[in-house]
Design a protein around this motif. Structure first.
Motif, PDB file in Angstrom:
ATOM      1  N   ASP A 395       0.912  -1.236  -0.045  1.00 47.67           N
ATOM      2  CA  ASP A 395       0.067  -0.016  -0.014  1.00 47.67           C
ATOM      3  C   ASP A 395       1.018   1.281  -0.099  1.00 47.67           C
ATOM      4  OD1 ASP A 395      -1.590   2.284   1.350  1.00 47.67           O
ATOM      5  OD2 ASP A 395      -2.876   0.846   0.931  1.00 47.67           O
ATOM      6  N   PRO A 396       0.790   2.276  -0.755  1.00 48.13           N
ATOM      7  CA  PRO A 396       1.569   3.422  -0.869  1.00 48.13           C
ATOM      8  C   PRO A 396       1.678   4.295   0.557  1.00 48.13           C
ATOM      9  CG  PRO A 396      -0.093   3.480  -2.825  1.00 48.13           C
ATOM     10  CD  PRO A 396      -0.399   2.280  -1.773  1.00 48.13           C
ATOM     11  N   ARG A 397       0.436   4.138   1.177  1.00 45.17           N
ATOM     12  CA  ARG A 397       0.622   4.834   2.382  1.00 45.17           C
ATOM     13  C   ARG A 397       1.544   3.930   3.339  1.00 45.17           C
ATOM     14  NH1 ARG A 397      -5.741   4.497   2.984  1.00 45.17           N
ATOM     15  NH2 ARG A 397      -5.288   2.322   2.229  1.00 45.17           N
ATOM     16  N   LEU A 398       1.618   2.819   3.595  1.00 45.75           N
ATOM     17  CA  LEU A 398       2.657   2.155   4.392  1.00 45.75           C
ATOM     18  C   LEU A 398       4.026   2.265   3.817  1.00 45.75           C
ATOM     19  CD1 LEU A 398       3.319  -0.093   6.239  1.00 45.75           C
ATOM     20  CD2 LEU A 398       2.785  -1.929   4.161  1.00 45.75           C
ATOM     21  N   PHE A 399       4.241   2.438   2.595  1.00 51.42           N
ATOM     22  CA  PHE A 399       5.679   2.725   1.909  1.00 51.42           C
ATOM     23  C   PHE A 399       5.912   4.306   2.498  1.00 51.42           C
ATOM     24  CE2 PHE A 399       4.852  -1.164  -0.754  1.00 51.42           C
ATOM     25  CZ  PHE A 399       6.067  -1.595  -0.196  1.00 51.42           C
ATOM     26  N   ALA A 414      17.534   0.665   5.460  1.00 52.60           N
ATOM     27  CA  ALA A 414      16.019   0.546   5.368  1.00 52.60           C
ATOM     28  C   ALA A 414      15.352   1.552   4.579  1.00 52.60           C
ATOM     29  CB  ALA A 414      15.383   0.447   6.866  1.00 52.60           C
ATOM     30  N   VAL A 415      15.676   2.671   4.488  1.00 49.44           N
ATOM     31  CA  VAL A 415      15.199   3.814   3.622  1.00 49.44           C
ATOM     32  C   VAL A 415      15.519   3.201   2.155  1.00 49.44           C
ATOM     33  CG1 VAL A 415      15.508   6.161   2.835  1.00 49.44           C
ATOM     34  CG2 VAL A 415      15.310   5.698   5.214  1.00 49.44           C
ATOM     35  N   ASP A 416      16.605   3.012   1.825  1.00 46.49           N
ATOM     36  CA  ASP A 416      16.958   2.513   0.413  1.00 46.49           C
ATOM     37  C   ASP A 416      16.165   1.333   0.042  1.00 46.49           C
ATOM     38  OD1 ASP A 416      18.856   4.570   0.386  1.00 46.49           O
ATOM     39  OD2 ASP A 416      20.462   3.195   0.965  1.00 46.49           O
ATOM     40  N   ASN A 417      16.034   0.370   1.053  1.00 43.64           N
ATOM     41  CA  ASN A 417      15.133  -0.855   0.660  1.00 43.64           C
ATOM     42  C   ASN A 417      13.696  -0.211   0.437  1.00 43.64           C
ATOM     43  OD1 ASN A 417      17.399  -2.534   0.685  1.00 43.64           O
ATOM     44  ND2 ASN A 417      17.191  -2.943   2.828  1.00 43.64           N
ATOM     45  N   ILE A 418      13.374   0.322   1.261  1.00 44.44           N
ATOM     46  CA  ILE A 418      11.833   0.621   1.073  1.00 44.44           C
ATOM     47  C   ILE A 418      11.350   1.537  -0.057  1.00 44.44           C
ATOM     48  CG2 ILE A 418       9.871   2.130   2.382  1.00 44.44           C
ATOM     49  CD1 ILE A 418      11.258   1.345   5.040  1.00 44.44           C
ATOM     50  N   TYR A 419      12.452   2.363  -0.568  1.00 43.16           N
ATOM     51  CA  TYR A 419      12.096   3.104  -1.542  1.00 43.16           C
ATOM     52  C   TYR A 419      12.318   2.262  -2.855  1.00 43.16           C
ATOM     53  CZ  TYR A 419      14.006   5.916  -5.565  1.00 43.16           C
ATOM     54  OH  TYR A 419      13.804   6.419  -7.174  1.00 43.16           O
ATOM     55  N   ASN A 420      13.356   1.442  -2.880  1.00 39.75           N
ATOM     56  CA  ASN A 420      13.565   0.444  -3.929  1.00 39.75           C
ATOM     57  C   ASN A 420      12.241  -0.501  -4.264  1.00 39.75           C
ATOM     58  OD1 ASN A 420      15.951   1.455  -4.973  1.00 39.75           O
ATOM     59  ND2 ASN A 420      16.941   0.095  -3.215  1.00 39.75           N
ATOM     60  N   ASP A 421      11.543  -0.994  -3.148  1.00 41.54           N
ATOM     61  CA  ASP A 421      10.440  -1.871  -3.160  1.00 41.54           C
ATOM     62  C   ASP A 421       9.242  -0.840  -3.469  1.00 41.54           C
ATOM     63  OD1 ASP A 421      11.554  -3.976  -2.412  1.00 41.54           O
ATOM     64  OD2 ASP A 421      11.058  -3.994  -0.142  1.00 41.54           O
ATOM     65  N   ALA A 422       9.159   0.333  -3.279  1.00 44.46           N
ATOM     66  CA  ALA A 422       7.879   1.339  -3.466  1.00 44.46           C
ATOM     67  C   ALA A 422       7.876   1.622  -5.029  1.00 44.46           C
ATOM     68  CB  ALA A 422       8.121   2.705  -2.597  1.00 44.46           C
ATOM     69  N   ILE A 423       9.243   1.894  -5.663  1.00 45.92           N
ATOM     70  CA  ILE A 423       8.911   2.210  -6.989  1.00 45.92           C
ATOM     71  C   ILE A 423       8.770   1.072  -7.671  1.00 45.92           C
ATOM     72  CG2 ILE A 423      10.417   4.196  -6.787  1.00 45.92           C
ATOM     73  CD1 ILE A 423      12.694   2.798  -7.636  1.00 45.92           C
ATOM     74  N   ARG A 424       9.304  -0.291  -7.312  1.00 41.99           N
ATOM     75  CA  ARG A 424       8.944  -1.390  -7.843  1.00 41.99           C
ATOM     76  C   ARG A 424       7.630  -1.798  -8.103  1.00 41.99           C
ATOM     77  NH1 ARG A 424       9.725  -6.914  -6.047  1.00 41.99           N
ATOM     78  NH2 ARG A 424      10.664  -6.065  -4.101  1.00 41.99           N
ATOM     79  N   PHE A 425       6.873  -1.602  -6.991  1.00 46.79           N
ATOM     80  CA  PHE A 425       5.327  -2.081  -6.730  1.00 46.79           C
ATOM     81  C   PHE A 425       4.650  -0.733  -7.132  1.00 46.79           C
ATOM     82  CE2 PHE A 425       7.084  -4.878  -3.293  1.00 46.79           C
ATOM     83  CZ  PHE A 425       6.926  -6.035  -3.855  1.00 46.79           C
ATOM     84  N   PHE A 426       5.026   0.064  -7.224  1.00 40.76           N
ATOM     85  CA  PHE A 426       4.266   1.431  -7.644  1.00 40.76           C
ATOM     86  C   PHE A 426       4.973   2.072  -8.636  1.00 40.76           C
ATOM     87  CE2 PHE A 426       2.850   0.058  -3.346  1.00 40.76           C
ATOM     88  CZ  PHE A 426       1.460  -0.001  -3.490  1.00 40.76           C
ATOM     89  N   PRO A 427       5.263   1.736  -9.795  1.00 45.86           N
ATOM     90  CA  PRO A 427       6.081   2.289 -10.901  1.00 45.86           C
ATOM     91  C   PRO A 427       5.285   3.511 -11.374  1.00 45.86           C
ATOM     92  CG  PRO A 427       5.228   0.302 -11.904  1.00 45.86           C
ATOM     93  CD  PRO A 427       5.032   0.032 -10.341  1.00 45.86           C
ATOM     94  N   PHE A 433       7.507   8.928  -5.160  1.00 43.81           N
ATOM     95  CA  PHE A 433       8.408   8.364  -4.170  1.00 43.81           C
ATOM     96  C   PHE A 433       9.974   8.704  -4.188  1.00 43.81           C
ATOM     97  CE2 PHE A 433       4.934   5.086  -3.905  1.00 43.81           C
ATOM     98  CZ  PHE A 433       4.758   5.104  -2.642  1.00 43.81           C
ATOM     99  N   GLU A 434      10.211   9.103  -5.507  1.00 52.45           N
ATOM    100  CA  GLU A 434      11.524   9.693  -5.606  1.00 52.45           C
ATOM    101  C   GLU A 434      11.839  11.083  -4.678  1.00 52.45           C
ATOM    102  OE1 GLU A 434      12.370  10.476  -9.545  1.00 52.45           O
ATOM    103  OE2 GLU A 434      13.296   8.503  -9.870  1.00 52.45           O
ATOM    104  N   GLU A 435      10.597  11.873  -4.678  1.00 54.46           N
ATOM    105  CA  GLU A 435      10.576  13.255  -3.838  1.00 54.46           C
ATOM    106  C   GLU A 435      10.604  12.729  -2.391  1.00 54.46           C
ATOM    107  OE1 GLU A 435       7.234  15.449  -5.113  1.00 54.46           O
ATOM    108  OE2 GLU A 435       8.092  15.842  -7.257  1.00 54.46           O
ATOM    109  N   LEU A 436       9.872  11.831  -2.049  1.00 49.71           N
ATOM    110  CA  LEU A 436       9.738  11.456  -0.657  1.00 49.71           C
ATOM    111  C   LEU A 436      11.194  10.999  -0.155  1.00 49.71           C
ATOM    112  CD1 LEU A 436       6.148   9.687  -0.393  1.00 49.71           C
ATOM    113  CD2 LEU A 436       6.835  11.611   0.869  1.00 49.71           C
ATOM    114  N   TYR A 437      11.713  10.115  -0.952  1.00 51.08           N
ATOM    115  CA  TYR A 437      13.088   9.566  -0.772  1.00 51.08           C
ATOM    116  C   TYR A 437      14.262  10.693  -0.526  1.00 51.08           C
ATOM    117  CZ  TYR A 437      17.465   6.882  -1.704  1.00 51.08           C
ATOM    118  OH  TYR A 437      18.426   6.387  -1.361  1.00 51.08           O
ATOM    119  N   GLN A 438      14.229  11.608  -1.422  1.00 45.22           N
ATOM    120  CA  GLN A 438      15.128  12.674  -1.249  1.00 45.22           C
ATOM    121  C   GLN A 438      14.790  13.640  -0.027  1.00 45.22           C
ATOM    122  OE1 GLN A 438      17.956  13.241  -2.846  1.00 45.22           O
ATOM    123  NE2 GLN A 438      17.219  11.414  -4.426  1.00 45.22           N
ATOM    124  N   ALA A 439      13.596  13.884   0.283  1.00 49.10           N
ATOM    125  CA  ALA A 439      13.177  14.593   1.544  1.00 49.10           C
ATOM    126  C   ALA A 439      13.447  13.717   2.697  1.00 49.10           C
ATOM    127  CB  ALA A 439      11.655  14.667   1.642  1.00 49.10           C
TER     128      ALA A 439
END
Length: 452
Positions: A395-399, A414-427, A433-439
Motif C-alpha cells: 500500500d502506498p501509505r505504508l511505504f 531500510a530507507v533505501d530498501n523501502i524506496y526500491n520496493d516502493a517504485i518496484r510495486f508502484f512504478p 516516491f523519489e521526492e519522498l526519498y530525497q526529502a
C-alpha cells in the motif's frame, strides 16, 4: 330541503357506490370510523369497506382487494397517502385509470400539494367533513371519470396518440387542450413531453415552465423539467428543481437517492442533514439508498471538518456509521478522513467499529497502522510496518510512512530498501516516491533506533 335533482343524484350515486370496493387508510381511529359511517350513509355496503391504519396495510389491501375507491390520509405514518397511488399502479396498472383516489387532510397547505398532483389525485377532502361534502366530492370525481370535460378529453386523446407514436396528432390535441381550460398546466406538461421526444429541448423546457406559471409546484411539470435538465447535464438547475419536488411531494427511495447525489455534485452540503431526516422516515431503504446516504454524510462530514466544525463533522460520521452498520467501506472512508486531518483518537474510535472478521483484512491493518503513526510511538510503528511488509501488504501509505520514520530513526539501509520496493510495486508513482526519498534523506537525524 333536498331538491328533486339532488335526490335523484343521491340515488344514482348510491347505486354506483353499492358495488364499489372501498379502502380507507388513516392512522386515526376516529377518522376511519367517521369515513366508514359516511360511506355507509352514502349507500356503500359494509362488506365492501376495508379500513387500515398504516401505509404497509394499505399496500397489502390494494394488492388483495384491488379497490375502486381509495381515501387516504395525507400523513400515513412515516409515508404519504399519495404513495398508495403508485402502489395501485404497480399492482394493477389497467384499472388504476378507473380508480378514484382521494386525499383527506386537515392541513390546507397539503391540499395545494394534492392539487399540484393533477391527474394522479382525483379529489381531496378537508377535515372535518360532512356526509354531504364527501358525497359531492366523490360524485364530482366519479362523474369526471365517466364523463371527462372537453379539456380532459383532449388530453386523453393526445395521450392515446402519444402512446401510439403519432406525435403530430398528440401535439395538436395538447395544443387544443390548452385553449379549453383557464389553468392548463397538465396540457403544457404533455406538450412538453412531445417536444422532448422530438428533441426540441428548449421548446420542451418552455412548455414545462409555462405549466409552472399556472401552478408553481405542478408535479408533472416539475418532473418533466427535472428530467430535461438532467438530460442536458445541467446539474445545478436540475438540483434546484428536484429539491423543490422533494420539499413538496413525498420522497421515495429512488428520488431521494437522486437528490443526495445532486446535492453532493453541487456542493450543497448544508442540505444533506435535512435529507437524512427524510431518509430515517422511509421504511423501505434498499442497499442503494443506504449507500447514497452514507456516502453523502461522509462527504458532508469532511466538508465540515475542513471548515473547522469538528463536532458537527463527528456527528455526521456517527450517523453514517450507524446507518451503514457493518459496512467496512463506509468505516474505512470515515477513518481515512480523520487520519488525513490528524485526529488519531477519533479515528481509533471508528476503527473499533470494524467487525471482528475484518481485523485481518488489508484495509483494517493499513488503517490501524496510520493511526499508530499519528499516535507517535515510532519504534513500535517501525516494527509493525516491517511485519506488514513481511506479510506482503502493498500500500502506498505504508511505504510513505515507513520511508519517513525509518529516515528519522537513521535506518539508512531500510530507507533505501523501502524506496526500491516502493517504485518496484508502484512504478506509476515513481516521481512521488523519489521526492519522498530525497526529502527523507535530507531530514534531520534523530537518535539511532535500537532496532537498527
Amino acid at each position: 330541503m333536498v331538491s328533486g335533482r339532488d335526490s335523484a343524484e343521491a340515488k344514482a350515486f348510491a347505486k354506483y357506490i353499492e358495488t364499489r370496493k372501498i379502502l380507507i387508510a388513516d392512522p386515526s381511529a376516529s377518522a376511519r370510523s367517521g369515513l366508514f359511517k359516511v360511506f355507509n350513509d352514502l349507500g356503500a355496503k359494509t362488506s365492501q369497506i376495508t379500513l387500515v391504519n398504516s401505509f404497509k396495510q394499505g399496500v397489502e389491501q390494494i394488492t388483495a382487494l384491488k379497490p375502486h375507491i381509495v381515501v387516504a390520509e395525507y400523513e400515513l405514518g412515516r409515508r404519504c397517502g399519495l404513495d398508495l397511488l403508485q402502489a395501485q399502479r404497480e399492482q394493477d396498472p389497467g384499472t388504476a385509470k378507473q380508480m378514484i383516489f382521494v386525499i383527506a387532510t386537515a392541513n390546507t397547505s397539503q391540499t395545494a400539494v394534492a392539487k399540484a398532483a393533477e391527474e394522479d389525485i382525483d379529489a381531496y377532502i378537508i377535515k372535518p367533513f360532512t356526509v354531504e361534502i364527501v358525497r359531492k366530492t366523490l360524485m364530482k370525481a366519479a362523474f369526471s371519470k365517466l364523463h371527462p370535460s372537453p379539456y380532459l378529453a383532449a388530453i386523453d386523446a393526445g395521450k392515446a396518440s402519444l402512446e401510439e407514436g403519432r406525435l403530430d396528432e398528440a401535439e395538436n390535441q395538447f395544443a387544443k387542450a390548452i385553449t379549453l381550460d383557464p389553468a392548463p398546466a397538465l396540457a403544457y406538461y404533455y406538450l412538453g413531453q412531445v417536444k422532448f421526444i422530438r428533441k426540441i429541448t428548449e421548446e420542451a423546457r418552455g412548455s414545462y415552465s409555462q405549466g409552472l406559471e399556472y401552478n408553481k409546484i405542478h408535479y408533472k411539470c416539475l418532473v418533466g423539467l427535472y428530467e430535461l435538465l438532467m438530460a442536458q447535464r445541467d446539474h445545478s438547475q436540475a438540483y434546484e428543481v428536484v429539491k423543490k419536488i422533494s420539499q413538496y411531494f413525498p420522497a421515495n427511495p429512488k428520488r431521494l437517492g437522486e437528490v443526495l447525489r445532486l446535492a453532493i455534485m453541487n456542493a450543497k452540503y448544508e442540505d444533506v442533514e435535512r435529507y437524512y431526516g427524510i431518509f430515517i422516515n422511509i421504511d423501505e431503504r434498499d442497499d442503494i439508498l443506504i449507500k447514497y446516504i452514507c456516502a453523502a454524510l461522509v462527504v458532508c462530514g469532511r466538508y465540515y471538518l475542513e471548515a473547522g466544525s469538528r463536532i458537527r463533522a463527528l456527528e455526521l460520521f456517527q450517523k453514517a456509521a450507524a446507518t451503514g452498520t457493518g459496512r467496512v467501506k463506509i468505516l474505512r472512508e470515515i477513518v481515512q478522513v480523520l487520519v488525513d486531518h490528524g485526529l488519531a483518537k477519533e479515528a481509533r474510535n471508528f476503527l473499533n467499529k470494524f467487525p471482528a472478521e475484518s481485523h485481518t483484512s488489508e484495509d483494517y491493518l493499513i488503517m490501524r497502522f496510520q493511526i499508530l503513526n499519528l499516535e507517535g510511538n515510532h519504534s513500535l510503528l517501525i516494527s509493525e510496518g516491517r511485519d506488514l511488509l513481511a506479510k506482503g501488504l502493498r500500500d502506498p501509505r505504508l511505504f510513505t510512512i515507513m520511508l519517513n520514520r525509518s529516515a528519522e530513526a537513521n535506518l539508512d539501509m531500510a530507507v533505501d530498501n523501502i524506496y526500491n520496493d516502493a517504485i518496484r510495486f508502484f512504478p506509476e508513482r515513481k516521481t512521488e516516491f523519489e521526492e519522498l526519498y530525497q526529502a527523507a534523506k535530507n531530514k534531520p537525524k534523530g537518535p539511532k533506533n535500537s532496532n537498527a
